[in-house]
Design a protein around this motif. Structure first.
Motif, PDB file in Angstrom:
ATOM      1  N   SER A  62      81.771 142.513  76.103  1.00 11.37           N
ATOM      2  CA  SER A  62      80.912 141.961  75.327  1.00 11.37           C
ATOM      3  C   SER A  62      81.215 140.398  74.857  1.00 11.37           C
ATOM      4  CB  SER A  62      80.357 142.919  74.162  1.00 11.37           C
ATOM      5  OG  SER A  62      80.228 144.193  74.291  1.00 11.37           O
ATOM      6  N   THR A  63      82.652 140.101  74.827  1.00 12.43           N
ATOM      7  CA  THR A  63      82.908 138.854  74.555  1.00 12.43           C
ATOM      8  C   THR A  63      82.445 137.931  75.645  1.00 12.43           C
ATOM      9  OG1 THR A  63      84.950 138.853  75.614  1.00 12.43           O
ATOM     10  CG2 THR A  63      85.042 139.837  73.441  1.00 12.43           C
ATOM     11  N   PRO A  64      82.233 136.358  75.059  1.00 12.73           N
ATOM     12  CA  PRO A  64      81.946 135.404  76.027  1.00 12.73           C
ATOM     13  C   PRO A  64      82.822 135.320  77.079  1.00 12.73           C
ATOM     14  CG  PRO A  64      81.583 134.576  73.699  1.00 12.73           C
ATOM     15  CD  PRO A  64      82.399 135.931  73.651  1.00 12.73           C
ATOM     16  N   VAL A  65      84.131 135.597  76.902  1.00 17.98           N
ATOM     17  CA  VAL A  65      85.074 135.318  78.077  1.00 17.98           C
ATOM     18  C   VAL A  65      84.919 136.709  79.267  1.00 17.98           C
ATOM     19  CG1 VAL A  65      87.672 135.595  78.584  1.00 17.98           C
ATOM     20  CG2 VAL A  65      86.725 134.089  76.817  1.00 17.98           C
ATOM     21  N   GLY A  66      84.606 137.975  78.411  1.00 20.26           N
ATOM     22  CA  GLY A  66      84.484 138.924  79.430  1.00 20.26           C
ATOM     23  C   GLY A  66      83.187 138.928  80.237  1.00 20.26           C
ATOM     24  N   ARG A  67      82.051 138.335  79.526  1.00 18.77           N
ATOM     25  CA  ARG A  67      80.836 138.320  80.192  1.00 18.77           C
ATOM     26  C   ARG A  67      80.983 137.214  81.370  1.00 18.77           C
ATOM     27  NH1 ARG A  67      76.521 140.181  77.206  1.00 18.77           N
ATOM     28  NH2 ARG A  67      76.806 140.555  75.007  1.00 18.77           N
ATOM     29  N   VAL A  68      81.786 136.184  81.332  1.00 15.61           N
ATOM     30  CA  VAL A  68      81.626 135.315  82.639  1.00 15.61           C
ATOM     31  C   VAL A  68      82.579 136.052  83.476  1.00 15.61           C
ATOM     32  CG1 VAL A  68      82.619 133.009  82.923  1.00 15.61           C
ATOM     33  CG2 VAL A  68      81.485 133.291  80.915  1.00 15.61           C
ATOM     34  N   ALA A  69      83.616 136.668  82.986  1.00 19.57           N
ATOM     35  CA  ALA A  69      84.603 137.207  83.945  1.00 19.57           C
ATOM     36  C   ALA A  69      83.705 138.457  84.874  1.00 19.57           C
ATOM     37  CB  ALA A  69      85.747 137.843  83.246  1.00 19.57           C
ATOM     38  N   ALA A  70      82.872 138.964  83.786  1.00 13.11           N
ATOM     39  CA  ALA A  70      81.935 140.170  84.479  1.00 13.11           C
ATOM     40  C   ALA A  70      81.132 139.586  85.724  1.00 13.11           C
ATOM     41  CB  ALA A  70      81.499 140.901  83.595  1.00 13.11           C
ATOM     42  N   ALA A  71      80.402 138.676  85.359  1.00 12.98           N
ATOM     43  CA  ALA A  71      79.575 138.015  86.204  1.00 12.98           C
ATOM     44  C   ALA A  71      80.177 137.479  87.481  1.00 12.98           C
ATOM     45  CB  ALA A  71      78.761 136.761  85.504  1.00 12.98           C
ATOM     46  N   ASP A  72      81.523 136.642  87.421  1.00 18.25           N
ATOM     47  CA  ASP A  72      81.973 136.248  88.524  1.00 18.25           C
ATOM     48  C   ASP A  72      82.458 137.336  89.374  1.00 18.25           C
ATOM     49  OD1 ASP A  72      82.017 133.840  87.530  1.00 18.25           O
ATOM     50  OD2 ASP A  72      83.878 133.740  86.546  1.00 18.25           O
TER      51      ASP A  72
END
Length: 249
Positions: A62-72
């Motif tokens: 749910s964090t911005p960092v985690g969202r980018v990592a999840a998308a990648d």
């Protein structure tokens, strides 16, 4: 006449609580698994696994960092198929992950833990019962083996707590506790990296813990059980990783 003295039967040790069992699996597994075998329970551990998994992974994704990592990671998981998708579709995947409400992340992960964990534990318990009871003449009850599998998840809880802040700092959801993580100089797309990446340190610890529990339950040497479990895991993990790498490149 001399009075006959009847020796007292040894008192059954008091059962450990949930937290004591959790800590015991990590620090004194043999005694703890013996306690679990005497009084098999699993509901509390099921809820603990669900809460820790939901809070840690739900927060990270749910964090911005985690969202980018999840998308990648999602794009990477598609693999060679991603090359066949139009850029608009890839953008939709990224946008969907980046804009998913936090409560949906928590709900999805929590529901997955509530449903998937007990099913996997039941399958594993059934396989172990089949091997040790049917083939090797053991007499353990399903509930005993099922509870053993559930409480061995204390190690996976420790892994989740350990890797969540580490993945946040790394800005990645890739597994940081594999043999491949010790060799960062390897190309992550290479066959050796994929094979080493299939072997997880915490999973090896978990297998040893399960072997200790089975040894206590079936009164068999731990070393032989652990060797068999680890051997099967390593062969399967490496073979599958190599096969996927060779087929999908």
């Amino acid at each position: 006449m001399a009075e006959t003295i009847v020796p007292e039967s040894p008192a059954t040790p008091a059962s450990k609580g949930l937290i004591a069992r959790f800590v015991g699996v990590l620090t004194s597994p043999r005694d703890t698994y013996a306690d679990i075998a005497r009084r098999p329970t699993w509901l509390g551990m099921w809820l603990l696994v669900t809460v820790v998994t939901t809070v840690c992974i739900g927060w990270l994704q749910s964090t911005p960092v985690g969202r980018v990592a999840a998308a990648d990671q999602a794009i990477k998981a598609i693999g060679v198929f991603a090359k066949q998708l139009p850029p608009e579709r890839l953008d939709q995947i990224r946008t969907q992950i980046m804009t998913t409400p936090a409560w949906q992340n928590y709900a999805k992960i929590g529901a997955g833990s509530l449903i998937v964990v007990p099913i996997i534990a039941a399958i594993m318990a059934g396989i172990l019962i089949g091997v040790f009871n049917a083939l090797m003449g053991g007499d353990a009850k399903f509930k005993q083996v099922y509870s053993l599998i559930f409480f061995s998840n204390a190690i996976m809880i420790v892994k989740t707590i350990f890797t969540t802040p580490l993945n946040y700092a790394r800005e990645s959801l890739s597994n940081p506790t594999t043999f491949a993580a010790l060799l960062p100089m390897l190309d992550e797309e290479s066959l050796p990296a994929k094979m080493l990446g299939a072997i997880d340190f915490f999973f090896l610890w978990w297998l040893v813990s399960v072997a200790i529990g089975l040894g206590v339950l079936y009164k068999r040497p731990t070393r032989g059980i652990a060797t068999a479990l680890i051997g099967i895991y390593v062969v399967l993990a490496v073979t599958i990783a190599a096969g996927v790498a060779l087929i999908f490149g």
